[in-house]
Design a protein around this motif. Structure first.
Motif, short mmCIF file in Angstrom:
data_model
loop_
_atom_site.label_atom_id
_atom_site.label_comp_id
_atom_site.label_asym_id
_atom_site.label_seq_id
_atom_site.Cartn_x
_atom_site.Cartn_y
_atom_site.Cartn_z
N MET A 4 28.47 58.75 35.76
CA MET A 4 29.54 57.78 35.95
C MET A 4 29.03 56.47 36.54
SD MET A 4 33.11 58.33 38.04
CE MET A 4 32.42 58.39 39.67
N VAL A 5 29.56 55.38 36.00
CA VAL A 5 29.33 54.03 36.51
C VAL A 5 30.70 53.45 36.83
CG1 VAL A 5 28.57 51.71 35.89
CG2 VAL A 5 27.22 53.69 35.17
N VAL A 6 30.82 52.83 38.00
CA VAL A 6 32.07 52.20 38.41
C VAL A 6 31.78 50.75 38.77
CG1 VAL A 6 33.97 52.22 40.07
CG2 VAL A 6 32.96 54.38 39.33
N VAL A 7 32.58 49.84 38.22
CA VAL A 7 32.46 48.42 38.53
C VAL A 7 33.72 48.00 39.28
CG1 VAL A 7 32.38 46.09 37.56
CG2 VAL A 7 31.06 47.94 36.51
N LEU A 8 33.50 47.31 40.38
CA LEU A 8 34.61 46.72 41.13
C LEU A 8 34.41 45.22 41.16
CD1 LEU A 8 34.70 49.10 44.22
CD2 LEU A 8 36.17 49.18 42.22
N GLN A 9 35.43 44.50 40.82
CA GLN A 9 35.40 43.05 40.96
C GLN A 9 36.67 42.65 41.69
OE1 GLN A 9 34.73 41.60 36.88
NE2 GLN A 9 32.73 40.94 37.62
N ALA A 10 36.49 42.23 42.92
CA ALA A 10 37.62 41.86 43.75
C ALA A 10 37.25 40.61 44.53
CB ALA A 10 37.96 42.99 44.72
N GLN A 11 38.25 39.93 44.98
CA GLN A 11 37.97 38.77 45.82
C GLN A 11 37.29 39.25 47.09
OE1 GLN A 11 41.47 36.56 46.74
NE2 GLN A 11 40.38 35.08 48.02
N ASP A 12 36.24 38.57 47.50
CA ASP A 12 35.52 38.94 48.71
C ASP A 12 36.40 38.63 49.92
OD1 ASP A 12 33.49 39.88 50.27
OD2 ASP A 12 32.26 38.08 50.13
N SER A 13 36.93 39.67 50.50
CA SER A 13 37.81 39.53 51.66
C SER A 13 37.72 40.80 52.48
CB SER A 13 39.26 39.31 51.19
OG SER A 13 39.78 40.52 50.67
N PRO A 14 38.25 40.78 53.68
CA PRO A 14 38.22 42.02 54.47
C PRO A 14 38.88 43.21 53.76
CG PRO A 14 38.83 40.18 55.86
CD PRO A 14 38.78 39.66 54.44
N ARG A 15 39.86 42.92 52.90
CA ARG A 15 40.52 44.01 52.16
C ARG A 15 39.61 44.64 51.13
NH1 ARG A 15 46.25 42.35 49.96
NH2 ARG A 15 44.82 41.29 48.57
N SER A 16 38.62 43.92 50.61
CA SER A 16 37.76 44.48 49.56
C SER A 16 36.94 45.65 50.07
CB SER A 16 36.85 43.41 48.97
OG SER A 16 35.92 42.94 49.91
#
Length: 124
Positions: free
Chosen positions: A96-108
């Motif tokens: 398995m490969v998982v990609v996450l793309q989120a705004q860099d913030s404390p929530r990420s």
């Protein structure tokens, strides 16, 4: 991954460094890069990076860090943490490969536990 003939004739480390320095990587590009590592350096039945380099890169050398990869403490896989909230997780045991793309913030910081606490537990 669109790798020119120039890159294919270079060392494994150079291929990796050039890819990682690209500013605009899509989720698909990151997933293909993860598949390249998951498949021991092969993509579309073509050896792009040597399997020996992949093994060396995904082994902890300093604390939990390999070559450009953070090695999971539990040994379940490894992850690349990029600028701007981009993350690439590779879990060989689960293929398995998982990609996450989120705004860099404390929530990420809350996204990685979704993988470890929800997805991986569901696969066991």
């Amino acid at each position: 991954i669109s790798v020119s003939a120039f890159l294919l004739n270079r060392s494994s480390d150079l291929v990796v460094r050039i890819f990682l320095q690209c500013q605009q990587r899509s989720a698909i590009d990151l997933a293909k890069f993860g598949l390249l590592y998951l498949n021991h350096g092969k993509l579309n039945n073509r050896q792009i990076i040597t399997a020996e380099y992949i093994d060396e890169a995904t082994t902890a050398h300093i604390e939990n860090y390999g070559y450009y990869w953070w090695i999971n403490e539990d040994g379940s896989g490894y992850r690349g943490l990029g600028r701007g909230g981009q993350e690439l997780h590779v879990y060989p045991e689960h293929d398995m490969v998982v990609v996450l793309q989120a705004q860099d913030s404390p929530r990420s910081k809350f996204y990685t536990p979704i993988i470890t606490d929800v997805i991986l537990k569901a696969l066991k």
